[in-house]
Design an enzyme around this catalytic site. Sequence first.
Site, PDB file in Angstrom:
ATOM      1  N   ARG A 163       0.854  -1.203   0.000  1.00  0.00           N
ATOM      2  CA  ARG A 163       0.000   0.000   0.000  1.00  0.00           C
ATOM      3  C   ARG A 163       0.882   1.243   0.000  1.00  0.00           C
ATOM      4  O   ARG A 163       0.613   2.220  -0.686  1.00  0.00           O
ATOM      5  CB  ARG A 163      -0.915  -0.006   1.214  1.00  0.00           C
ATOM      6  CG  ARG A 163      -2.237  -0.718   1.001  1.00  0.00           C
ATOM      7  CD  ARG A 163      -2.069  -2.146   0.472  1.00  0.00           C
ATOM      8  NE  ARG A 163      -3.327  -2.829   0.334  1.00  0.00           N
ATOM      9  CZ  ARG A 163      -3.868  -3.601   1.284  1.00  0.00           C
ATOM     10  NH1 ARG A 163      -3.233  -3.826   2.423  1.00  0.00           N
ATOM     11  NH2 ARG A 163      -5.023  -4.188   1.080  1.00  0.00           N
ATOM     12  N   ASP A 192       0.173  -6.686  -3.224  1.00  0.00           N
ATOM     13  CA  ASP A 192      -1.255  -6.464  -2.973  1.00  0.00           C
ATOM     14  C   ASP A 192      -1.779  -5.667  -4.151  1.00  0.00           C
ATOM     15  O   ASP A 192      -1.055  -5.466  -5.141  1.00  0.00           O
ATOM     16  CB  ASP A 192      -1.461  -5.729  -1.622  1.00  0.00           C
ATOM     17  CG  ASP A 192      -2.817  -6.060  -1.011  1.00  0.00           C
ATOM     18  OD1 ASP A 192      -3.842  -5.837  -1.682  1.00  0.00           O
ATOM     19  OD2 ASP A 192      -2.852  -6.559   0.129  1.00  0.00           O
ATOM     20  N   HIS A 262      -6.533  -9.926  -3.843  1.00  0.00           N
ATOM     21  CA  HIS A 262      -5.605  -8.806  -3.606  1.00  0.00           C
ATOM     22  C   HIS A 262      -4.483  -8.790  -4.651  1.00  0.00           C
ATOM     23  O   HIS A 262      -3.325  -8.566  -4.323  1.00  0.00           O
ATOM     24  CB  HIS A 262      -5.010  -8.901  -2.202  1.00  0.00           C
ATOM     25  CG  HIS A 262      -5.969  -8.481  -1.129  1.00  0.00           C
ATOM     26  ND1 HIS A 262      -6.227  -7.166  -0.855  1.00  0.00           N
ATOM     27  CD2 HIS A 262      -6.738  -9.206  -0.278  1.00  0.00           C
ATOM     28  CE1 HIS A 262      -7.119  -7.094   0.140  1.00  0.00           C
ATOM     29  NE2 HIS A 262      -7.447  -8.313   0.499  1.00  0.00           N
ATOM     30  N   GLU A 325      -9.734 -12.663   1.827  1.00  0.00           N
ATOM     31  CA  GLU A 325     -10.679 -11.739   1.194  1.00  0.00           C
ATOM     32  C   GLU A 325     -10.772 -11.945  -0.324  1.00  0.00           C
ATOM     33  O   GLU A 325     -10.675 -10.992  -1.091  1.00  0.00           O
ATOM     34  CB  GLU A 325     -10.271 -10.289   1.516  1.00  0.00           C
ATOM     35  CG  GLU A 325     -10.289 -10.011   3.004  1.00  0.00           C
ATOM     36  CD  GLU A 325      -9.932  -8.567   3.364  1.00  0.00           C
ATOM     37  OE1 GLU A 325     -10.619  -8.012   4.211  1.00  0.00           O
ATOM     38  OE2 GLU A 325      -8.963  -8.019   2.796  1.00  0.00           O
TER      39      GLU A 325
END
Length: 644
Positions: A163, A192, A262, A325
């Site tokens: 990030r 990611d 991701h 996720e």
Amino acid sequence: MFLLALTALRGDTSAPPINIIPKPNIVVAGSGAFRVDAGTRIAVSGETEGLGYLLESMLRPGTGFPLDVTRRGGRNAVNLRLDRGLTKLGPEGYVLDVRPNGVEIRASAQAGLFYGIQSFRQLLPYQTFRQSATPGLVTEVPCVHIEDMPRFTWRGAMLDVSRHFMPKSFLLKFVDLLALHKMNTFHIHFTDDQGWRIQIKKYPLLTEVGAWHKANKLTDDPTTLNSKPDGGYYTQDDLRELVAYAGARFITIVPEIEMPGHSAAAIASYTTLGNTGKPSRVPGVNEGSPNVLNTSERTIQVYQEILTEVMEIFPSKFIHIGGDEVDKGPWHNNPEVQTQMKDLGLKNEDGLQSWFVGQMDKFLTAHGRRLVGWDEILEGGLAQGATVMSWRGINGGIAAAKANHDVVMAPGEFTYLDHYQSTDHTSEPVAIGGYLPLSRIYGYEPIPASLTPEEARHVLGGQCQLWTEYIPNPRHVEYMAFPRICAMAEVDWSQKDQRSYIDFMSRLRPHLERLQALDVNYRPIDGPVMQAVGTWKSGEMKETFGVHSWPLPNKIDGPGDYKVTFSYTEGACRLDIAWAELVQGDAVLARDEHPGRTGGDTVDNVYALRVRQTPVAGKPCVLRASVRTDGGTDSTGEISFTKQ
Ligand code: ACM
């Protein structure tokens, strides 16, 4: 009279108090002290020579002593000795004896000696952690007998470098800080949606394209608003250097290559890895983009080739494949994936995720490694050799341990260091949410109560996580990480019955002086205290820029990040600011130059001032700024000062 005399006597002979973090198992204080001076030797054998030089390099900047590393033991030496008789303490345990005439650190293996060295360092005055020597410093170590070994074998911290990219220099500093706290696992989240940060020679676009995204629209933190295109990556040589540096400090780097979710950065680099066939771009923080890999033979092959390069760089037994996720909608809508699912006889997409992870598990196992993944890898059935990292609470960890799988406990509510450290959000940098104060992480117990002792053996340890959506740079990582990592270190290392928050806090206060000496931007225990330092009043300023000063009594106590905020309170006119600086005598300690204003539209009215050196004691510091009022002189406001 008698009491007074005793106190005086103890005052003469007493050495600094013992404040080691994480708390050792057994500490028996002795009397007197050992003095480290320029004549002190570090006595080693052939096997412990490397550690001797490491200790020398740790002590040299702060003491100024080039200590002799030698085979000659005896008096006035710090002896490093491998002692096979100490196997009962395990490879990471050690015994440390400080006597007036010498120090002995013994362990059955190098790792234990290294941890003994860390405890020894923490017996020295905090000034010895500085990067430059303090003239006249008395380097005495209190006499003590310590016996110590860790409770858990996995003592981890995770850093998300996707990030927000963090420079290699910071990863090295972070390794040093983990080692100081006897942590042994540095899990790096290399990939990611927002960035692919690890060079893969076979697939160069992963970093040529995948390591960069456009300006990130991050937070309302004024220091991050003017973001430029963001990104960066580590070459394989960078990472080999990191692995070696960490290895010398008994830290394993566990690499995470996230799949099959991701993965927007990978899909933006190679469209064929995705489900739509359409080109996409690497999203900024908090932006969406297709991020689920397809599950084709070709994609599995690409990822196994990636893992092959990853295994060549990282000797870690554990390789992390993410697995969290996963939005299964794109699989549902991809006819090729649906056909594949039917051909494989899988009932649904959960089964497909499980099959996908299983392919990676078999591959890693065949190469002598072990797969670790976030707890979603339980869905649809856990792959045979998999280890589970339990983040959505503790239930994933419990289920895995009961099924005879190893687990690492990383529950969000206790170990996510991106969460707020206070309920007063106005005084904290913007965070992702949550609330994880120091006391809560300290009180975390990694072994769930519902496990039998047999099942509990599958709990390898605990890990804290630094997700960086809202953490844009290394100073900010440090602010979120410390002192909460100090608490996590004790959760992972110290025996359960040794843990006491009150006792921890009494050791933490002096420990923070060590962190300060190491230039760590930790969060002060009482929070970033805002202090009013001055005002401006109607009629005091002119309409043309001029320099004004405000005294700062006792507000700068060492290197650190300070913020000065100009806040208009009343009057017809706004205040414009050109620059602000902190000054001591003729020396400018820090300066921030940018146009700011307060009143009407308040814009960039915060000045970030980084002080790198320790100001001269007792000499007053001054805040100086160039300011003007606009359209008259009727402006009143106040100036506040914060240490981060
Ligand atoms: C996670 O926080 N998504 C593992």
